[in-house]
Design a protein around this motif. Structure first.
Motif, PDB file in Angstrom:
ATOM      1  N   TYR A   1       1.717  19.844  41.407  1.00 59.45           N
ATOM      2  CA  TYR A   1       1.035  21.095  41.734  1.00 59.45           C
ATOM      3  C   TYR A   1       0.236  21.613  40.544  1.00 59.45           C
ATOM      4  N   GLY A   2      -0.830  22.336  40.822  1.00 55.21           N
ATOM      5  CA  GLY A   2      -1.606  22.955  39.747  1.00 55.21           C
ATOM      6  C   GLY A   2      -3.035  23.190  40.183  1.00 55.21           C
ATOM      7  N   CYS A   3      -3.761  23.913  39.322  1.00 60.43           N
ATOM      8  CA  CYS A   3      -5.143  24.276  39.662  1.00 60.43           C
ATOM      9  C   CYS A   3      -6.042  23.041  39.711  1.00 60.43           C
ATOM     10  N   GLY A   4      -5.708  22.013  38.923  1.00 60.63           N
ATOM     11  CA  GLY A   4      -6.487  20.777  38.947  1.00 60.63           C
ATOM     12  C   GLY A   4      -7.650  20.759  37.976  1.00 60.63           C
ATOM     13  N   THR A   5      -7.934  21.891  37.339  1.00 65.35           N
ATOM     14  CA  THR A   5      -9.108  21.930  36.452  1.00 65.35           C
ATOM     15  C   THR A   5      -8.811  22.386  35.013  1.00 65.35           C
ATOM     16  N   CYS A   6      -7.693  23.051  34.780  1.00 67.49           N
ATOM     17  CA  CYS A   6      -7.394  23.503  33.408  1.00 67.49           C
ATOM     18  C   CYS A   6      -7.057  22.275  32.545  1.00 67.49           C
ATOM     19  N   PRO A   7      -7.098  22.413  31.204  1.00 69.89           N
ATOM     20  CA  PRO A   7      -6.848  21.240  30.350  1.00 69.89           C
ATOM     21  C   PRO A   7      -5.500  20.565  30.616  1.00 69.89           C
ATOM     22  N   ALA A   8      -4.477  21.342  30.940  1.00 73.81           N
ATOM     23  CA  ALA A   8      -3.145  20.758  31.165  1.00 73.81           C
ATOM     24  C   ALA A   8      -3.113  19.947  32.456  1.00 73.81           C
ATOM     25  N   CYS A   9      -3.723  20.497  33.527  1.00 75.33           N
ATOM     26  CA  CYS A   9      -3.787  19.767  34.804  1.00 75.33           C
ATOM     27  C   CYS A   9      -4.619  18.500  34.638  1.00 75.33           C
ATOM     28  N   ASP A  10      -5.730  18.639  33.929  1.00 71.35           N
ATOM     29  CA  ASP A  10      -6.640  17.517  33.718  1.00 71.35           C
ATOM     30  C   ASP A  10      -5.914  16.357  33.026  1.00 71.35           C
TER      31      ASP A  10
ATOM     32  N   THR B   1       3.064  22.221  34.990  1.00 70.85           N
ATOM     33  CA  THR B   1       2.276  22.004  33.785  1.00 70.85           C
ATOM     34  C   THR B   1       1.098  22.969  33.663  1.00 70.85           C
ATOM     35  N   CYS B   2       0.553  23.397  34.789  1.00 72.50           N
ATOM     36  CA  CYS B   2      -0.705  24.165  34.825  1.00 72.50           C
ATOM     37  C   CYS B   2      -0.693  25.397  33.922  1.00 72.50           C
ATOM     38  N   TYR B   3      -1.714  25.510  33.067  1.00 71.21           N
ATOM     39  CA  TYR B   3      -1.840  26.672  32.182  1.00 71.21           C
ATOM     40  C   TYR B   3      -2.060  27.970  32.954  1.00 71.21           C
ATOM     41  N   LEU B   4      -2.685  27.851  34.130  1.00 69.75           N
ATOM     42  CA  LEU B   4      -3.013  29.058  34.884  1.00 69.75           C
ATOM     43  C   LEU B   4      -1.859  29.514  35.770  1.00 69.75           C
TER      44      LEU B   4
END
Ligand code: ZN
Length: 233
Positions: A210-219, A196-199
């Motif tokens: 998995y994901g950065c945890g801070t972008c709008p999609a992860c959030d 899902t992560c935008y980054l």
């Protein structure tokens, strides 16, 4: 139901939930994915693994899952200048839309999907559009999809049904729908293999995936997961 369906399948949480939803209902289910020069290809690379994973969850699903179709839409990337296709920061524009918005993207996707569904003799077209989540993309609105269904049926002289099972539900309810449709094994597959992560970050494994945890999609994904996990049946 003895009907064929074509699922818009990107390899993300929403479209994987839609794929399971369709496999639980329709006798033949094919998938379509679009490559339009996304900034990162991780999501597209998840597709084959997810299709394989989902067909191991239920022998009936394995029998129903048909071909995958990958369609190149380079032209869409060429006319879009957004955070998803260029190395620019994700931000909200003055009109309130995130700059990840590709104008008309879902209209283009659904139109190509209908052209393929016509050839493949599939009546149902299933997409993960949702007007409940934060982004407010105008081409995800229920009115847009209904109007497009009318336009496609008139223009192709068919009786397509555009199914959007996520239209009125939030992310927590999307996790719950996955649980209801495929049980914990489907939830586990979505956590492990959807992206899902935008980054485009895959590094850290959180409870929600998995994901950065801070972008709008992860959030959005994380908040939805925790709301679901707290109320888990
Ligand atoms: Zn992220």
């Amino acid at each position: 139901m003895d009907e064929g369906a074509l699922v818009l399948f990107s390899g993300g949480q929403d479209s994987t939930t839609c794929l399971a939803w369709a496999l639980a209902r329709f006798s033949r289910v094919e998938t379509i994915g679009f490559d339009y020069g996304q900034r990162h290809r991780i999501e597209l690379d998840c597709r084959a693994r997810l299709r394989e994973g989902i067909s191991t969850l239920d022998p009936a699903w394995a029998a129903r899952l048909g071909e995958d179709h990958m369609v190149s839409l380079d032209a869409l990337g060429a006319i879009s200048d957004t955070a998803l296709t260029r190395e620019t920061a994700i931000a909200f524009e003055a009109d309130g839309l995130p700059n990840t918005f590709v104008p008309g993207r879902n209209i283009v996707f659904l139109t190509f999907a209908a052209a393929l569904a016509y050839r493949r003799d599939l009546r149902r077209i299933v997409g993960g559009m949702c007007e409940t989540d934060f982004s407010g993309y105008p081409d995800c609105r229920d009115d847009t999809i209904k109007a497009l269904q009318v336009a496609l049926n008139l223009g192709m002289d068919r009786r397509f049904v555009l199914d959007t099972p996520l239209m009125r539900i939030d992310k927590a309810a999307t996790w719950a729908l996955a649980k209801e449709t495929g049980g914990q094994p489907l939830v586990d597959l979505i956590v492990e293999d959807t992206h899902t992560c935008y980054l485009g970050e895959r590094g850290e494994r959180h409870d929600w995936g998995y994901g950065c945890g801070t972008c709008p999609a992860c959030d959005l994904r994380a908040k939805g997961y925790w709301a679901f996990a707290v109320n888990k049946p």
